[in-house]
Enzyme design. Sequence first.
Site, short mmCIF file in Angstrom:
data_model
loop_
_atom_site.label_atom_id
_atom_site.label_comp_id
_atom_site.label_asym_id
_atom_site.label_seq_id
_atom_site.Cartn_x
_atom_site.Cartn_y
_atom_site.Cartn_z
N CYS A 96 102.87 45.31 58.65
CA CYS A 96 104.14 44.80 59.17
C CYS A 96 104.93 44.00 58.11
CB CYS A 96 103.87 43.99 60.42
SG CYS A 96 105.26 43.95 61.55
N HIS A 195 99.44 47.08 64.14
CA HIS A 195 98.83 45.77 63.89
C HIS A 195 97.49 45.66 64.58
CE1 HIS A 195 100.34 44.65 67.78
NE2 HIS A 195 101.57 44.95 67.41
#
Lengths: 230, 447
Positions: A96, A195
């Site tokens: 990310c 994630h």
Amino acid sequence: MEQYNITICHLYGNLLNTYGDNGNLLLIEYYAKQLGINVQTEIVSVFEPFASDKFDFVFFGGGQDYEQTICSKDIQHKKEDLITYINQDGPMLAICGGFQLLGEYYIGANGEKIEGIKALPHYTLSQDNNRFIGDTEIYNEEFDETYYGFENHNGMTFLGEGEKPLGIVVKGFGNNGKDKTEGVIFKNVIGSYFHGPLLAKNKQLALRIINIIMNKKYNKTFTMSDLKNV
Amino acid sequence: MGLRSGVATTAGKFSQWFLKTFTKGGSSLPGKIALKIDPNVLDSLAKDYEIVVVTGTNGKTLTTALTVNILKEEFDHVLTNTTGANMVQGIVSTFLQDKKKKNGKNVAVLEIDEASLSKVTTFLTPELFLFTNIFRDQMDRYGEIYTTYKLIVDGASKAPKATILMNGDLPIFNSVNTINKREYYGFDYEQGHNLTAHYNTDGVLCPHCHHILRYNMITYSNLGDYYCPNCEFKRPKLDVSLTNIKAMTNISSAFTIDQEDYKIEVGGMYNIYNALAATAVAKHYNISSDKIRRGLAYDEKVFGRQEVINIDGKKCTLVLVKNPVGLNQVIETMKLSTDPFSLVALLNANYADGIDVSWIWDSQLEELASLDIPTTISGGERHADMSLRLKVAGIKPETLSETTSLQHVIEEIKQVPTEHIYILATYTAVLGLRKELIQQGFIKEGM
């Protein structure tokens, strides 16, 4: 069982730790232990230097907008050393915000352009009042592996020259919702918008990362059957 | 009351009567109807009340309950909203069904969702805001801690004369100036020096110079006597201080606040904070220590907050978990237990739970590995995620069983080798389990 030692840098580990990214490190440690690999982890945070020759692996997570803005300023002081590490084929996993900061730039929450370290040629735009949220699935043809994950990001990342995606989107949005790419592979760097559960749901990818590290340091690779418990 | 709000109130009250008489519902629809007729109905409904608002990520429900209990010792009539009715419609419904005293002081203690605060303060004017804390929570819904904090500060600014009573131990509460006057409560004991928070903790940056904060004392998460090692930023002076914890178990605590001793019948450090917050409200209103003591002695259990359910002789403590800090605190409380216990962990990922389950990786489940738990059952819709998390945390695979149906969880609970069991569950898993327990006759309906 043979014993190995690796040293991991958790880059901004006390600031960029949103959405369970830390789970990826816990999983690497979990599998490493079963393979006889001792893991030492060190956090390198703001106002601290990054030594390019000290680490066998760098984990670079994502954070909240505020923390990410602070880190984006600080990382300019670590830029040369990080580029050296990457160009010397240093293994890295960037999630990310970490993925975004390795690139040219990204657009922050308030529309401002935030410089990355330009180690990788991708760049990141933002969407107006929209996030890519949900379960996702990608396929990597070269490895013939499918990866499952959860994404939650506002950024739209576009890969540049020399960058391959981690996989082609089967389900979900991926890097930008347009070109079907998800994540990046560049030298020994893997980046992704998945994630937390990235490695939780994808043990082959966890093993792949461990093998990148072990191959470089000990010229050693493991197979799935070497793992006792998955 | 104007004509329009009069009609709205009547319609709301009628629908409440109707729903209560003919169905089991009624907690938010009457509010919805009244709001539809008159968007300003809250304004007229709430005008004879002194209003205290409780908001923040964790601890709202118990803090509200304790505050109500204390204020009941002092004031003629205290109104509060029931669990789950903490958004605008629920609050309108709460006022609709209240019977206020014509003579005497009417007080309303309202638990209000962080995101709803601003909508509520558009129409009513509280005297006091209590901010418990801001932690990361279901980020697919709420966003980041700084966004949430801005929401509640903006919400309070619509009642600029009200005081904000806030947790002084939380750095984010000292990060921006507010229009509202601020008072602080916090912990002042066991001073050490130069501590840092666990690395996977939010909100540890100095808001002025961006260095990592240090602490003279940490209670949990990023709460404590913080200071910046590089500039002048530090914890503000406390108005109400907890100076000693005399006893702390998994079911009760005894402590000293401003030289007075108090006890609560609920376990864990996080609940001491809730008691401290409620005490700080009482002190704001100059309520005597004796009345505070009586109010805190409250021992009715609140939905999913350490209620103990007996399942065929197994004493099951049911705890709602929804975010990393909350889960960490529950684990810390379990560590205080003197009896051996088994563990049930139920993870769902519906909208009310948060659809993103990655937060389980941000909590320190590793702490469980040292507790020698003989049996762990993972369940809920996301049992596979939970099982892997527990294994990575160091739970031995041979002690771990995994199940999908809640019915089966209850069967497995009857088989565990310990008398005591901790059941940690996300919101819809608590609801589902309670429903199953009602059907099997282990608990009564209605709580």
